[in-house]
Design a protein around this motif. Structure first.
Motif, PDB file in Angstrom:
ATOM      1  N   ASP A 126      33.599 -42.427 120.784  1.00  0.00           N
ATOM      2  CA  ASP A 126      32.663 -43.546 120.876  1.00  0.00           C
ATOM      3  C   ASP A 126      33.206 -44.546 121.899  1.00  0.00           C
ATOM      4  O   ASP A 126      33.627 -45.649 121.544  1.00  0.00           O
ATOM      5  N   PRO A 127      33.195 -44.168 123.182  1.00  0.00           N
ATOM      6  CA  PRO A 127      33.864 -44.998 124.193  1.00  0.00           C
ATOM      7  C   PRO A 127      33.140 -46.313 124.435  1.00  0.00           C
ATOM      8  O   PRO A 127      31.909 -46.357 124.512  1.00  0.00           O
ATOM      9  N   SER A 128      33.919 -47.381 124.541  1.00  0.00           N
ATOM     10  CA  SER A 128      33.370 -48.702 124.832  1.00  0.00           C
ATOM     11  C   SER A 128      33.649 -49.065 126.279  1.00  0.00           C
ATOM     12  O   SER A 128      34.775 -48.895 126.758  1.00  0.00           O
ATOM     13  N   PRO A 129      32.648 -49.586 126.997  1.00  0.00           N
ATOM     14  CA  PRO A 129      32.898 -50.050 128.362  1.00  0.00           C
ATOM     15  C   PRO A 129      34.015 -51.085 128.437  1.00  0.00           C
ATOM     16  O   PRO A 129      34.693 -51.194 129.466  1.00  0.00           O
ATOM     17  N   LEU A 130      34.231 -51.835 127.355  1.00  0.00           N
ATOM     18  CA  LEU A 130      35.262 -52.873 127.347  1.00  0.00           C
ATOM     19  C   LEU A 130      36.671 -52.295 127.423  1.00  0.00           C
ATOM     20  O   LEU A 130      37.616 -53.015 127.751  1.00  0.00           O
ATOM     21  N   ASP A 131      36.807 -51.006 127.132  1.00  0.00           N
ATOM     22  CA  ASP A 131      38.121 -50.368 127.165  1.00  0.00           C
ATOM     23  C   ASP A 131      38.346 -49.547 128.431  1.00  0.00           C
ATOM     24  O   ASP A 131      39.310 -48.784 128.526  1.00  0.00           O
ATOM     25  N   VAL A 132      37.458 -49.713 129.404  1.00  0.00           N
ATOM     26  CA  VAL A 132      37.553 -48.977 130.669  1.00  0.00           C
ATOM     27  C   VAL A 132      38.101 -49.902 131.748  1.00  0.00           C
ATOM     28  O   VAL A 132      37.586 -51.008 131.940  1.00  0.00           O
ATOM     29  N   GLU A 133      39.150 -49.470 132.436  1.00  0.00           N
ATOM     30  CA  GLU A 133      39.728 -50.226 133.549  1.00  0.00           C
ATOM     31  C   GLU A 133      39.849 -49.305 134.762  1.00  0.00           C
ATOM     32  O   GLU A 133      40.292 -48.157 134.634  1.00  0.00           O
ATOM     33  N   ILE A 134      39.492 -49.798 135.938  1.00  0.00           N
ATOM     34  CA  ILE A 134      39.511 -48.949 137.131  1.00  0.00           C
ATOM     35  C   ILE A 134      40.931 -48.511 137.470  1.00  0.00           C
ATOM     36  O   ILE A 134      41.146 -47.401 137.985  1.00  0.00           O
ATOM     37  N   GLU A 135      41.919 -49.354 137.178  1.00  0.00           N
ATOM     38  CA  GLU A 135      43.300 -48.959 137.465  1.00  0.00           C
ATOM     39  C   GLU A 135      43.718 -47.749 136.637  1.00  0.00           C
ATOM     40  O   GLU A 135      44.439 -46.874 137.132  1.00  0.00           O
ATOM     41  N   ASP A 136      43.267 -47.688 135.376  1.00  0.00           N
ATOM     42  CA  ASP A 136      43.556 -46.522 134.542  1.00  0.00           C
ATOM     43  C   ASP A 136      42.868 -45.273 135.097  1.00  0.00           C
ATOM     44  O   ASP A 136      43.453 -44.183 135.123  1.00  0.00           O
ATOM     45  N   ILE A 137      41.621 -45.441 135.538  1.00  0.00           N
ATOM     46  CA  ILE A 137      40.886 -44.309 136.097  1.00  0.00           C
ATOM     47  C   ILE A 137      41.589 -43.783 137.340  1.00  0.00           C
ATOM     48  O   ILE A 137      41.836 -42.574 137.471  1.00  0.00           O
ATOM     49  N   ALA A 138      41.919 -44.674 138.264  1.00  0.00           N
ATOM     50  CA  ALA A 138      42.560 -44.249 139.511  1.00  0.00           C
ATOM     51  C   ALA A 138      43.905 -43.581 139.235  1.00  0.00           C
ATOM     52  O   ALA A 138      44.238 -42.557 139.841  1.00  0.00           O
ATOM     53  N   HIS A 139      44.675 -44.162 138.333  1.00  0.00           N
ATOM     54  CA  HIS A 139      45.994 -43.614 138.005  1.00  0.00           C
ATOM     55  C   HIS A 139      45.867 -42.215 137.419  1.00  0.00           C
ATOM     56  O   HIS A 139      46.596 -41.290 137.797  1.00  0.00           O
ATOM     57  N   GLY A 140      44.919 -42.050 136.487  1.00  0.00           N
ATOM     58  CA  GLY A 140      44.738 -40.748 135.852  1.00  0.00           C
ATOM     59  C   GLY A 140      44.211 -39.701 136.810  1.00  0.00           C
ATOM     60  O   GLY A 140      44.747 -38.585 136.888  1.00  0.00           O
ATOM     61  N   LEU A 141      43.170 -40.037 137.574  1.00  0.00           N
ATOM     62  CA  LEU A 141      42.567 -39.055 138.479  1.00  0.00           C
ATOM     63  C   LEU A 141      43.533 -38.610 139.564  1.00  0.00           C
ATOM     64  O   LEU A 141      43.471 -37.462 140.030  1.00  0.00           O
ATOM     65  N   ALA A 142      44.420 -39.503 139.983  1.00  0.00           N
ATOM     66  CA  ALA A 142      45.396 -39.152 141.025  1.00  0.00           C
ATOM     67  C   ALA A 142      46.440 -38.162 140.521  1.00  0.00           C
ATOM     68  O   ALA A 142      47.169 -37.573 141.329  1.00  0.00           O
ATOM     69  N   ARG A 143      46.503 -37.972 139.203  1.00  0.00           N
ATOM     70  CA  ARG A 143      47.496 -37.069 138.612  1.00  0.00           C
ATOM     71  C   ARG A 143      46.875 -35.834 137.963  1.00  0.00           C
ATOM     72  O   ARG A 143      47.582 -35.033 137.352  1.00  0.00           O
ATOM     73  N   VAL A 144      45.556 -35.700 138.090  1.00  0.00           N
ATOM     74  CA  VAL A 144      44.860 -34.514 137.573  1.00  0.00           C
ATOM     75  C   VAL A 144      44.603 -33.567 138.738  1.00  0.00           C
ATOM     76  O   VAL A 144      44.034 -33.962 139.757  1.00  0.00           O
ATOM     77  N   ALA A 145      45.014 -32.307 138.587  1.00  0.00           N
ATOM     78  CA  ALA A 145      44.892 -31.331 139.666  1.00  0.00           C
ATOM     79  C   ALA A 145      43.541 -30.633 139.636  1.00  0.00           C
ATOM     80  O   ALA A 145      43.087 -30.180 138.584  1.00  0.00           O
ATOM     81  N   ARG A 146      42.920 -30.543 140.807  1.00  0.00           N
ATOM     82  CA  ARG A 146      41.765 -29.665 140.971  1.00  0.00           C
ATOM     83  C   ARG A 146      42.222 -28.215 140.914  1.00  0.00           C
ATOM     84  O   ARG A 146      43.364 -27.886 141.197  1.00  0.00           O
ATOM     85  N   TRP A 147      41.306 -27.331 140.511  1.00  0.00           N
ATOM     86  CA  TRP A 147      41.575 -25.893 140.477  1.00  0.00           C
ATOM     87  C   TRP A 147      42.755 -25.551 139.577  1.00  0.00           C
ATOM     88  O   TRP A 147      43.463 -24.571 139.787  1.00  0.00           O
ATOM     89  N   ASN A 148      42.990 -26.395 138.561  1.00  0.00           N
ATOM     90  CA  ASN A 148      44.127 -26.206 137.646  1.00  0.00           C
ATOM     91  C   ASN A 148      45.448 -26.033 138.388  1.00  0.00           C
ATOM     92  O   ASN A 148      46.356 -25.334 137.936  1.00  0.00           O
ATOM     93  N   GLY A 149      45.553 -26.679 139.549  1.00  0.00           N
ATOM     94  CA  GLY A 149      46.790 -26.627 140.326  1.00  0.00           C
ATOM     95  C   GLY A 149      46.952 -25.387 141.172  1.00  0.00           C
ATOM     96  O   GLY A 149      47.966 -25.247 141.869  1.00  0.00           O
ATOM     97  N   GLN A 150      45.965 -24.480 141.154  1.00  0.00           N
ATOM     98  CA  GLN A 150      46.071 -23.229 141.921  1.00  0.00           C
ATOM     99  C   GLN A 150      45.630 -23.453 143.370  1.00  0.00           C
ATOM    100  O   GLN A 150      44.650 -22.892 143.854  1.00  0.00           O
ATOM    101  N   THR A 151      46.397 -24.302 144.061  1.00  0.00           N
ATOM    102  CA  THR A 151      46.129 -24.618 145.459  1.00  0.00           C
ATOM    103  C   THR A 151      47.408 -24.497 146.268  1.00  0.00           C
ATOM    104  O   THR A 151      48.513 -24.577 145.722  1.00  0.00           O
ATOM    105  N   ARG A 152      47.238 -24.317 147.575  1.00  0.00           N
ATOM    106  CA  ARG A 152      48.380 -24.133 148.464  1.00  0.00           C
ATOM    107  C   ARG A 152      49.099 -25.459 148.716  1.00  0.00           C
ATOM    108  O   ARG A 152      48.482 -26.517 148.686  1.00  0.00           O
TER     109      ARG A 152
END
Length: 204
Positions: A24-50
């Motif tokens: 039950d996500p609340s917009p009040l608990d969303v911060e762009i810094e958390d989003i940017a930090h998390g997305l920068a550490r999530v690998a596309r293709w499950n890391g199966q890249t050169r």
């Protein structure tokens, strides 16, 4: 629930200190810094890249925004923002590859959409992408997948074209985004784009 048994934890603590309830996500608990930090550490293709670095979801998001603009140069800032944030839920749930999403079905999609709706509301965007934008973002996402697949993930051109379709856009604006960045650089580039679009929205 058995007497005395604690309910399963449904929230994740962010580095900002926020607790985001995934059910039950609340917009009040969303911060762009958390989003940017998390997305920068999530690998596309499950890391199966050169290469020595992952190609992160933050970079993919920047790529999709650029391709969306190449498809329609007239996109307003708030639509470009929605393109940039199209995979934002993955900052807490990771990048689930398409075959697994298909296997899980509507349950996963509903969960993802609740998170994305809360994220949109946090940044004064419509809960859902307008239909014309949704078509552009879907096309941009598929073309980004083709480019990533052939440049980084070992797909042949013929194989990638079968699954994603071949892009019909000039590559000159896309090339700088195809070299995998370290996580700090990807996070900074994502935040810089977000803040530029946010400023455009406030003056538009």
């Amino acid at each position: 629930m058995a007497k005395g048994k604690e309910p399963a934890r449904a929230w994740q603590r962010m580095l900002s200190g926020r607790r985001l309830d995934l059910l039950d996500p609340s917009p009040l608990d969303v911060e762009i810094e958390d989003i940017a930090h998390g997305l920068a550490r999530v690998a596309r293709w499950n890391g199966q890249t050169r290469g020595p670095r992952i190609f992160s979801v933050a970079q993919h998001s920047l790529l999709v925004e650029r391709i969306a603009v190449a498809i329609d140069r007239g996109l307003p800032a708030h639509w470009r923002m929605m393109a940039l944030l199209h995979d934002a839920p993955e900052y807490v749930i990771g990048d689930i590859i398409s075959p697994f999403k298909a296997a899980v079905g509507a349950t996963y999609k509903n969960f993802e959409n609740r998170l994305l709706g809360a994220i949109h509301m946090r940044f004064s965007l419509p809960a859902e992408q307008p239909t014309p934008l949704a078509k552009i973002v879907k096309q941009a996402d598929r073309w980004a997948a083709f480019i990533e697949a052939t440049r980084l993930a070992g797909f042949s051109v013929a194989e990638a074209e079968k699954f994603f379709g071949k892009p019909d856009i000039p590559m000159r604006d896309i090339e700088p985004l195809l070299t995998p960045m370290d996580s700090d650089q990807a996070e900074d580039r994502f935040l810089t784009m977000f803040r530029a679009l946010e400023a455009d929205m406030s003056t538009g």
